[in-house]
Design an enzyme around this catalytic site. Structure first.
Site, PDB file in Angstrom:
ATOM      1  N   GLU A  46      24.182  66.821   8.646  1.00  0.00           N
ATOM      2  CA  GLU A  46      25.323  66.632   7.757  1.00  0.00           C
ATOM      3  C   GLU A  46      26.629  66.896   8.493  1.00  0.00           C
ATOM      4  O   GLU A  46      26.675  67.713   9.427  1.00  0.00           O
ATOM      5  CB  GLU A  46      25.274  67.546   6.525  1.00  0.00           C
ATOM      6  CG  GLU A  46      24.359  67.069   5.413  1.00  0.00           C
ATOM      7  CD  GLU A  46      23.053  67.840   5.383  1.00  0.00           C
ATOM      8  OE1 GLU A  46      22.149  67.405   4.653  1.00  0.00           O
ATOM      9  OE2 GLU A  46      22.944  68.847   6.090  1.00  0.00           O
ATOM     10  N   THR A  47      27.674  66.204   8.036  1.00  0.00           N
ATOM     11  CA  THR A  47      29.055  66.460   8.448  1.00  0.00           C
ATOM     12  C   THR A  47      29.862  66.653   7.176  1.00  0.00           C
ATOM     13  O   THR A  47      29.682  65.905   6.205  1.00  0.00           O
ATOM     14  CB  THR A  47      29.611  65.285   9.260  1.00  0.00           C
ATOM     15  OG1 THR A  47      28.849  65.132  10.469  1.00  0.00           O
ATOM     16  CG2 THR A  47      31.071  65.508   9.614  1.00  0.00           C
TER      17      THR A  47
END
Length: 228
Positions: A46-47
């Site tokens: 994830e970002t």
């Protein structure tokens, strides 16, 4: 212009080892239409893109992307966002994500988020008989359109479990530490847990009978990288 990305490891052990890498981006530096491209190029599970809290307030906004899609809620990005905001001198009390308002706290050296169990995906949960069976599980055997969470007890009396999570359709063959899954397994077992996931990441959870689960962990800053 190059975009600055802070790289964190979320849910490390007490010695700062392991943890799930997370890209953190100041949302004001990125066009919203570029978020998915950036998350894909970074390649982390994830970002998170954070809109900073206005001066004198204690609430921020965040958008979370995997390499393939945006999520309404996820655990390790929200814990990482909370820690990052405190580290830069703007601690918060709430973090607003598409799923709802996440409550934030800072117990000691940890960062913690409280979320509704229904915000997390509906994981396929597998009660695995032994630690050896769990270790032998192959992510390639779980390549359908679901999130798969495998777990077994380390110490049932102490509430300690070992876990793994596979979600190849989201671009995540195996996730090192999954806060949303920690929410679901805590609800499933209806008790506080210490979860050791992946190679050795550690997640602490607190169960509430009112549908809330707190997920807490340690975070380490691995420095900066830039992306065009």
């Amino acid at each position: 212009m190059a975009i600055d990305v802070t790289v964190l490891r979320v849910f490390t052990d007490q010695d700062g080892r392991f943890g799930n890498p997370l890209g953190v981006v100041d949302a004001s530096t990125v066009d919203p239409g570029d978020r998915q491209r950036i998350a894909t190029e970074l390649g982390y599970s994830e970002t998170v893109f954070i809109t900073l809290p206005p001066e004198g307030t204690h609430s921020a906004h965040a958008h979370i992307h995997t390499p393939t899609l945006e999520l309404p809620f996820a655990g390790h990005p929200t814990v990482g966002a909370a820690w990052w905001l405190r580290d830069r001198g703007t601690p918060i009390k709430t973090l607003q994500v598409p799923a709802g308002i996440v409550q934030i706290s800072y117990p000691g050296e940890l960062a913690a988020v409280s979320a509704r169990a229904e915000w997390a995906p509906t994981f396929s949960i597998y009660d695995v008989a032994t630690l050896d069976e769990l270790a032998a599980a192959d992510p390639d055997d779980y390549a359908d359109e679901a999130e798969h969470y495998l777990w077994t007890w380390i110490d049932q009396a102490a509430g300690s479990i070992r876990a793994r999570m596979f979600a190849p359709h989201m671009g995540i063959r195996e996730d090192e530490a999954t806060g949303a899954a920690a929410v679901r397994i805590t609800e499933y077992l209806s008790r506080d847990l210490t979860i050791v996931q992946g190679k050795g990441s550690v997640l602490q959870t607190t169960w509430s009978a009112y549908g809330w689960v707190e997920v807490a962990g340690r975070v380490v800053d691995d420095g900066q990288r830039q992306i065009d």
